[in-house]
Design a protein around this motif. Structure first.
Motif, short mmCIF file in Angstrom:
data_model
loop_
_atom_site.label_atom_id
_atom_site.label_comp_id
_atom_site.label_asym_id
_atom_site.label_seq_id
_atom_site.Cartn_x
_atom_site.Cartn_y
_atom_site.Cartn_z
N SER A 20 37.14 40.01 48.15
CA SER A 20 38.02 40.05 49.30
C SER A 20 37.27 40.64 50.50
O SER A 20 36.18 41.20 50.37
CB SER A 20 39.25 40.91 49.01
OG SER A 20 38.89 42.29 48.94
N ARG A 80 42.88 43.44 46.89
CA ARG A 80 43.03 42.00 47.13
C ARG A 80 44.32 41.69 47.91
O ARG A 80 44.74 40.56 48.00
CB ARG A 80 43.01 41.26 45.79
CG ARG A 80 41.75 41.59 44.99
CD ARG A 80 41.63 40.80 43.70
NE ARG A 80 41.17 39.46 43.95
CZ ARG A 80 39.91 39.11 44.21
NH1 ARG A 80 38.98 40.04 44.31
NH2 ARG A 80 39.58 37.85 44.39
N TRP A 352 39.86 34.54 48.95
CA TRP A 352 40.10 35.11 47.63
C TRP A 352 41.56 34.87 47.25
O TRP A 352 42.36 34.38 48.05
CB TRP A 352 39.79 36.61 47.60
CG TRP A 352 40.72 37.47 48.41
CD1 TRP A 352 41.81 38.15 47.95
CD2 TRP A 352 40.65 37.77 49.81
NE1 TRP A 352 42.43 38.84 48.97
CE2 TRP A 352 41.73 38.63 50.12
CE3 TRP A 352 39.78 37.39 50.84
CZ2 TRP A 352 41.96 39.11 51.41
CZ3 TRP A 352 40.00 37.86 52.13
CH2 TRP A 352 41.08 38.72 52.41
N GLY A 354 44.98 36.74 44.91
CA GLY A 354 45.50 37.94 44.26
C GLY A 354 46.76 37.59 43.50
O GLY A 354 47.12 36.41 43.35
N GLU A 497 39.14 32.20 40.62
CA GLU A 497 38.61 33.54 40.35
C GLU A 497 37.80 33.62 39.06
O GLU A 497 37.33 34.70 38.70
CB GLU A 497 39.75 34.55 40.31
CG GLU A 497 40.50 34.70 41.62
CD GLU A 497 39.63 35.20 42.76
OE1 GLU A 497 38.57 35.78 42.48
OE2 GLU A 497 40.01 35.01 43.94
#
Length: 532
Positions: A20, A80, A352, A354, A497
């Motif tokens: 992140s 994140r 990114w 989360g 991820e």
């Protein structure tokens, strides 16, 4: 013949694939792991925003406190987030009124406002360099959104006591045509990892103890709580707080009342000077079809700064964890949405994903764990994890000290979803969980190991079994049972991820099967398989 390697781990492959913005611009605080049995007043499990806030407030009351995490401080979802500190809640005040009543909406506003003030107090008192700033927030409609519904929200906001929230003509810094905009003054933002680093140093200065790389395998309630680690050590405490984003201490009590959702974020370089603000749209209801289950995704926006200047941080495109694999398209949609509305942005600097936990009635679960005497939890943050983490610490310390707190009933983890709509959401989410067990009879996501490229994973069928299979960048194969050790759902590969995600309750494991996120507390079971 291809042999699956057993127990081998390549350096650096335990973390998620994408850093992140916060992880790129700050180091995470870490210490030595716990190496002996220890006794304390308060044991806090999980060193994200909720755990660190709780440990800080305990230490400030001269209580002995031990804070532990299986990674570094801020190594979970706090690093994140997009770190909005707000009383402009994700699930809207009109919804809180419907689910829980006007008094609960007022308490929601008061508790969120108090959390912002607490964060500011901590930053000022300890001179923490974390880019804290007060800024206004703006809630706007997407194309075709309902002005009438937004005005009903404004009325609910003002009934909740936020009388300074008003309708304005436009959104600043953006090429956004909205028929109505609400301005929330005096919201806030900061760099969450820099904040945690500063508060962690204060905790140790106040006599608190922090142990990172310390993995918990059991939390046992009683007159004294026993927290056991994988290295065989025990922390004995008068009270324990489970602040692990999703609780790891029970199997079902909380997990049936909340659901895990993946969310995505990108940062783009800002090419001219702009005033900072927080921005949110009401939802994508007018642009895309509604989801069949769960909250409708919306966009959330803020600015942040690194050594080269400002970036614009934009999040959204949520979906149920483990139940979509179109992450590239979701990033592309975020970028397209951003460039259409913020023409002053340049290259993407970070991207990114989360995970957020969505409670069925829109309010977090903060308080004594159902059925326990001295174990407390904080979870169900929806998109307000930073604010909830701080107010959670404030509430939990009062509960541990035996003090009355006006927010206790609102956030009580034992509450039932009694509102008809909340009950319907509860039934729908749990039906969705039950439906995921069909994976036991479906084919794998790949037919053979030959389809798995380096750096990728897939679930293969091996007779009656499902095998989670990962090929590392060197071409070696690693295999695990695909059964999540929490409640037995079959995990799925997250190509964004490079993790194995449980589509039922949100447990996540790295590419090599190591548990990253609860409610599971153990790794995927490693297996050795021969394939021709």
């Amino acid at each position: 013949m291809v042999r699956f390697l057993y127990g081998m781990q390549a350096a650096g492959e335990c973390a998620g694939a994408n850093r992140s913005f916060w992880e790129r611009t700050a180091q995470k605080f870490s210490t030595a792991p716990l190496r002996q049995d220890i006794t304390t007043d308060v044991c806090v499990i999980g060193a994200g925003i909720a755990g660190v806030s709780t440990a800080y407030l305990a230490a400030r009351e001269n209580r002995s406190v031990v804070l532990i995490d299986d990674g570094p401080v801020g190594g979970g979802m706090t690093g994140r987030t997009t770190a909005h500190l707000v009383n402009a809640i994700d699930d809207r005040y009109i919804e809180i009124e419907k689910f829980l009543g006007e008094e609960c909406a007022r308490l929601t506003a008061k508790s969120h406002t108090a959390a912002i003030e607490c964060a500011e107090r901590i930053v000022r008192e300890h001179k923490i360099d974390c880019d804290f700033e007060r800024t206004d927030g703006y809630l706007f409609l997407p194309p075709g959104g309902s002005v009438t519904e937004l005005m009903k929200e404004l009325e609910a906001i003002q009934r909740a006591g936020l009388l300074t929230v008003v309708r304005v003509d436009a959104v600043p810094n953006a090429k956004i045509n909205s028929d109505a905009v609400l301005r929330f003054p005096q919201q806030a933002q900061f760099h969450p990892l820099k904040f945690l680093n500063g508060v962690a140093r204060v905790i140790t200065h106040e006599g608190g103890q922090i142990f990172t790389d310390t993995h918990v395998v059991a939390v046992e309630d009683g007159d004294q709580v026993k927290v056991k680690t994988c290295d065989g050590h025990t922390i004995t405490a008068q009270a324990a707080v489970v602040a692990t984003n999703c609780p790891i201490n029970d199997r079902l009590a909380i997990h049936s009342k909340q659901a895990p959702y993946a969310t995505y974020a990108i940062c783009l370089r800002v090419t001219r000077e702009v005033d900072h603000a927080l921005l949110w749209d009401t939802a994508l209801t007018a642009e895309d079809e509604k989801q069949e289950i769960g909250p409708v995704p919306y966009h959330y926006v803020r600015f942040a700064r690194d050594e080269e200047g400002d970036v614009l941080m934009v999040g959204g495109e949520d979906h149920k964890t483990g139940q979509a694999d179109d992450w590239e398209q979701r990033f592309a949609k975020l970028e397209r949405w951003t460039r259409e509305r913020f023409p002053f942005v340049g290259d993407i600097t970070d991207r990114w994903s989360g995970q957020v936990m969505e409670p069925v009635d829109g309010v977090a679960y903060i308080g004594r764990n159902p059925g326990d005497k001295n174990i407390y939890v904080v979870t169900g943050d929806s998109g307000n994890g930073i604010t909830h983490g701080i107010l959670g610490g404030m509430l939990l310390i009062d509960l541990i000290a035996g003090r009355e707190n006006p927010w206790a009933k609102l956030y009580d983890p034992s509450r039932k979803p009694l509102n008809p709509r909340a009950l319907a959401d509860y039934i729908a989410e749990n039906a969705n969980v039950a439906a995921q067990f069909r994976d036991y009879v479906t084919p794998g996501s790949a037919k053979s190991v030959d389809e798995i490229k380096p750096g990728e994973g897939a679930v293969l069928r091996d007779g009656l079994k499902k095998i989670a299979t990962y090929r590392d960048e060197s071409g070696n194969l690693h295999a695990f049972s695909a059964v999540c050790p929490h409640l037995g759902c079959v995990v799925r590969w997250d190509g964004c991820e490079k993790t194995w995600d449980c589509p039922c309750h949100g447990s996540r494991f790295d590419a090599l099967g190591c548990v990253l996120n609860g409610p599971a507390i153990s790794d995927l079971e490693r297996v050795e398989v021969l394939e021709s």
